[in-house]
Design an enzyme around this catalytic site. Structure first.
Site, PDB file in Angstrom:
ATOM      1  CD  GLU A  41     -45.331  78.498 -35.744  1.00  0.00           C
ATOM      2  OE1 GLU A  41     -46.010  78.223 -35.476  1.00  0.00           O
ATOM      3  OE2 GLU A  41     -46.130  79.735 -34.598  1.00  0.00           O
ATOM      4  N   PRO A  42     -41.712  77.844 -39.225  1.00  0.00           N
ATOM      5  CG  PRO A  42     -41.739  78.606 -41.262  1.00  0.00           C
ATOM      6  CD  PRO A  42     -41.543  78.939 -39.925  1.00  0.00           C
ATOM      7  CB  SER A  43     -37.751  76.725 -36.739  1.00  0.00           C
ATOM      8  OG  SER A  43     -37.012  76.442 -35.462  1.00  0.00           O
ATOM      9  N   PRO A  44     -38.120  73.677 -36.564  1.00  0.00           N
ATOM     10  CG  PRO A  44     -37.852  72.012 -38.078  1.00  0.00           C
ATOM     11  CD  PRO A  44     -37.084  73.104 -37.617  1.00  0.00           C
ATOM     12  NE  ARG A  77     -42.950  72.910 -37.144  1.00  0.00           N
ATOM     13  CZ  ARG A  77     -42.139  72.448 -38.166  1.00  0.00           C
ATOM     14  NH1 ARG A  77     -42.578  71.470 -37.563  1.00  0.00           N
ATOM     15  NH2 ARG A  77     -41.035  72.152 -38.842  1.00  0.00           N
TER      16      ARG A  77
END
Length: 221
Positions: free
Chosen positions: A10-13, A16
């Protein structure tokens, strides 16, 4: 249609950006988490899928594609009912491609990754002021790109908007967007944040990355 699987976290742009594109196309897919900090991307099993050891990776009926811009463009070409998200017109597509290259080289590599590698893999806790200044320089360009249009390439959303919002929403914790200095960029970000499912697809993950940065950074020098 073959089975779609998206590998990421999830934190990976970039992950996303792919999720926003998949959702816009109404595609069903399986989502498999890959913990980069635990080294799961360096395993022999994952190397078969992506020898570059990065996320996202898209699996489509047993075939593997990595790099978010390639994935988003592929998804539109393969599954979209029209070309609105990635126009076939040569000039319009070139404009989208330019924005995608800007996101890849300037926003993600030059701003996010340039800070993240030092924090998460070299255990540094101080961020040089020059790296924050680079974010504001990128904002200056985005303000100019948007101009008097609602989106980055004109009147409609493209995969460039999905890609760039994934990075910009992750940078605001490091470099806040002043609505007076960046009215176009601020308005665009508000429009993107109003999209259906935006929070679950991008907003929550962006906040995770912001929190990860905040937990590591002790000083801007």
């Amino acid at each position: 249609m073959g089975k779609l699987v998206l590998y990421g976290l999830e934190p990976s742009p970039p992950v996303r950006a792919c999720k926003l594109t998949l959702d816009a196309l109404g595609l069903q897919y399986e989502y498999k988490l890959v913990n980069l900090l635990a080294g799961e991307h360096k395993t022999k099993e994952f190397s078969v899928k992506n020898p570059q050891h990065t996320v996202p990776v898209l699996e489509d009926d047993g075939k593997f594609i990595w790099e978010s811009h390639a994935i988003c463009a592929y998804l539109v070409r393969r599954y979209a009912k029209n070309d609105a998200l990635y126009p076939k017109d040569y000039f319009k597509r070139a404009l989208v491609d330019q924005r995608l290259h800007f996101e890849s080289g300037v926003l993600f590599q030059g701003c996010i990754r340039n800070i993240a590698i030092a924090l998460f893999y070299k255990n540094e806790t101080e961020v040089p002021r020059s790296k924050i200044d680079a974010i504001y320089e990128a904002y200056d360009f985005l303000e100019a790109f948007i101009g008097n249009q609602p989106y980055l390439c004109g009147t409609g959303i493209t995969i460039a908007d999905y890609s760039i919002v994934s990075s910009v929403s992750s940078l605001v914790g490091l470099a806040a967007i002043d609505a007076k200095r960046y009215p176009k960029l601020n308005g665009w970000l508000d429009r993107m944040a109003a999209l259906p499912n935006y929070q679950s697809l991008n907003g929550n993950g962006a906040q995770m990355l912001i929190d990860m940065f905040s937990s590591k950074i002790t000083k801007i020098v």
